[in-house]
Design a protein around this motif. Structure first.
Motif, short mmCIF file in Angstrom:
data_model
loop_
_atom_site.label_atom_id
_atom_site.label_comp_id
_atom_site.label_asym_id
_atom_site.label_seq_id
_atom_site.Cartn_x
_atom_site.Cartn_y
_atom_site.Cartn_z
N ASN A 146 0.82 -1.22 0.00
CA ASN A 146 0.00 0.00 0.00
C ASN A 146 0.85 1.26 0.00
O ASN A 146 0.47 2.29 0.61
CB ASN A 146 -0.96 0.02 1.20
N ARG A 159 -7.73 8.85 9.69
CA ARG A 159 -6.58 8.18 9.05
C ARG A 159 -5.36 9.05 9.32
O ARG A 159 -5.40 10.26 9.08
CB ARG A 159 -6.78 8.04 7.54
N PRO A 174 -1.13 0.61 12.48
CA PRO A 174 -2.20 1.41 11.86
C PRO A 174 -1.89 2.91 11.79
O PRO A 174 -2.32 3.58 10.85
CB PRO A 174 -3.40 1.14 12.78
N THR A 231 0.46 3.74 8.70
CA THR A 231 0.08 3.32 7.35
C THR A 231 -1.24 3.89 6.87
O THR A 231 -1.84 3.34 5.94
CB THR A 231 0.04 1.78 7.28
N GLN A 288 -4.20 3.81 8.03
CA GLN A 288 -5.36 2.92 8.16
C GLN A 288 -6.51 3.64 8.85
O GLN A 288 -6.31 4.47 9.73
CB GLN A 288 -4.98 1.67 8.93
#
Length: 519
Positions: free
Chosen positions: A38, A386, A497, A500, A502
């Motif tokens: 990703n 995020r 998390p 990245t 997430q």
């Protein structure tokens, strides 16, 4: 041990050379896979990518950094990439890191994957170089593997390997350079041992020994230090510190070989050769990294020599190099001037806080995502977000801080030279910022520190583990070391998390913000 055996103690590394390279490649592959997943998310220019990704793109097309329109970031995300002007932009860091970013853009295009892939490659090389350096220092492939795993699962190293900034390139080249100097120490001592064997001597018997003009690892160190400085200037402090260490090790190696008081002649004989192979080479390589600015007419300040033919540097070094000297005076003035000292930033972090991560860096954030939007399943008045935070793996950094104290004791009190190199190499790019603490500084600069402090931690854990034939102590040590490693890896996955981008609820994000300075 005989004098020859003490000089040649690095030969033990030959016993598992093939296995050590297999370990290096496997851990490097793991690091690469973790970092490339990703990679293109988020698609926008995050944090200082707004400077370096765009500078890289104009380097590809013009040979120098140029200006962009104010709405360039949105247009780039929309696919409109050739909207730059030919007006030169004043930049305050050397060009090499941006050329490396440009290599990814050349292959994959001006998109988030393209401008980040080079960082992934060099983040992987950082892991592998750390393994090789730690293995040679410790004489243990296991310790080298631990150091590599620590960098693989370090949050800051991970985040900096997935963003188009210059620091990951500087750190990788710096660790390579230090690894070359560690190899040079072993190479030099091996040559002294060969000299004794060839001449049938037990030791030098008070003589100076051979003067070795050609030391390939030192030239390699000069090359890689030059490349590191070609990314960011502060690598020159590590060059200075490690240059001094190299001369000290020449003296101590000759004393071990039996040179006695004559070993100090190294300061007059070996040191000038070290200066040429390391400092002069680094300087030449650094100038070479400006090749595109030197060979094109449009860069900022490139016409200084034409307009000021009587300038000292222009008269003695020509138009191009004289203009480059002027440019460097302007860059230095920017970094040390009143304007930068008066600036503030919400994420600025004094260097005193870096080793325990008192204030980390926010790289990207989308806050206040409402339930039902973008897959947010928050309940009870909660929302989602995020984020990408430049935060190190906490247990790794805090364990490394303890290891620094232990390592200093083993170096100063235990006279263990192996701890000196990673401690000096790691603490130098930390301490050099204290005189400059009146300007905004950021935690992510510590990417220059963690490869070395992680190496110190791995070496301390190697001491706890003990030798393979230590019996019950080895089992007890293996349990302690295993628990430390597993906790560090688990801690990385816990903060994954926030590294990245997430989607998570604000409650889950708050669980990962252990200190107020992380918010």
């Amino acid at each position: 041990m005989s004098t020859i055996d003490r000089l040649d103690d690095a030969q033990v590394l030959r016993n598992d050379r093939a296995i050590s390279w297999l370990v290096t490649i496997v851990i490097g592959a793991l690091a690469f896979i973790l970092r490339i997943i990703n990679l293109a998310r988020p698609a926008n220019l995050a944090f200082d990518e707004t400077y370096y990704a765009k500078d890289a793109w104009t380097l590809l097309h013009l040979g120098y950094e140029a200006d962009w329109p104010k709405d360039a970031n949105d247009q780039i995300v929309a696919g409109f990439t050739d909207i730059f002007t030919d007006n030169p932009s004043f930049i305050v860091h050397p060009q090499l890191g941006k050329w490396l970013i440009a290599s990814g853009e050349y292959v994959f295009g001006m998109n988030s994957f393209g401008w980040r892939i080079a960082a992934v490659v060099f983040g992987t090389l950082l892991v592998m170089a750390t393994i090789r350096m730690a293995r040679r220092l410790s004489r243990s492939t296991l310790v080298g593997a631990m150091a590599g795993l620590f960098i693989t699962f370090d949050g800051l190293s991970f985040a900096m390997s997935r963003i188009a900034l210059l620091d990951i390139f500087e750190a990788a080249f710096t660790v390579m350079a230090v690894a070359c100097l560690v190899a040079d120490r072993d190479w030099f001592r091996h040559k002294l041992a060969c000299y004794l064997r060839t001449n049938g001597l037990q030791d030098l018997q008070g003589g100076y020994g051979p003067l070795l003009w050609w030391r390939p690892w030192r030239w390699a160190a000069g090359l890689t230090f030059g490349l590191a400085i070609g990314c960011k200037w502060n690598a020159m402090y590590v060059l200075a510190a490690m240059g001094a260490m190299a001369v000290i090790y020449d003296v101590t190696s000759r004393r071990t070989a039996g040179a006695s008081g004559k070993a100090f002649r190294s300061i007059l004989l070996d040191a000038p050769l070290a200066f040429i192979s390391m400092v002069v080479t680094a300087g030449l390589i650094y100038v070479a990294t400006w090749w595109s600015w030197l060979t094109t007419p449009g860069g900022w300040g490139r016409d200084f020599g034409t307009k000021h033919p009587d300038d000292f540097w222009v008269r003695h070094f020509g138009n191009a190099l004289g203009s480059l000297a002027y440019y460097h005076r302007e860059i230095y003035g920017f970094h040390t001037g009143d304007w930068i000292a008066e600036q503030t930033h919400v994420y600025e972090a004094p260097p005193m806080t870096w080793l325990f991560m008192g204030r980390v860096i926010g790289i990207d954030a989308v806050n206040d995502i409402k339930p039902g939007v973008d897959g947010c399943n928050a309940t009870g008045g909660d929302t989602c977000l995020r984020v990408i935070s430049g935060v190190g793996t906490p247990l790794l950094w805090w364990a490394a801080l303890i290891a620094i104290v232990i390592g200093l004791g083993l170096w100063w009190l235990g006279r263990d030279w192996r701890f000196a190199i990673p401690l000096v190499a790691g603490l130098t790019p930390w301490l050099m910022w204290f005189p400059n603490a009146d300007r905004p500084l950021f935690f992510f600069y510590a990417i220059m520190i963690i490869p070395f402090t992680a190496t110190v931690l791995a070496m301390v854990l190697g001491k706890i583990l003990g030798p393979a034939d230590a019996g019950h102590r080895r089992k007890r040590g293996a349990l302690i070391v295993g628990v430390v490693v597993l906790l560090i890896v688990a801690d990385f996955w816990f903060i994954y998390p926030v590294l990245t981008d997430q989607l998570m609820t604000r409650t889950m994000w708050s669980l990962r913000m252990w200190l107020p300075g992380w918010i």
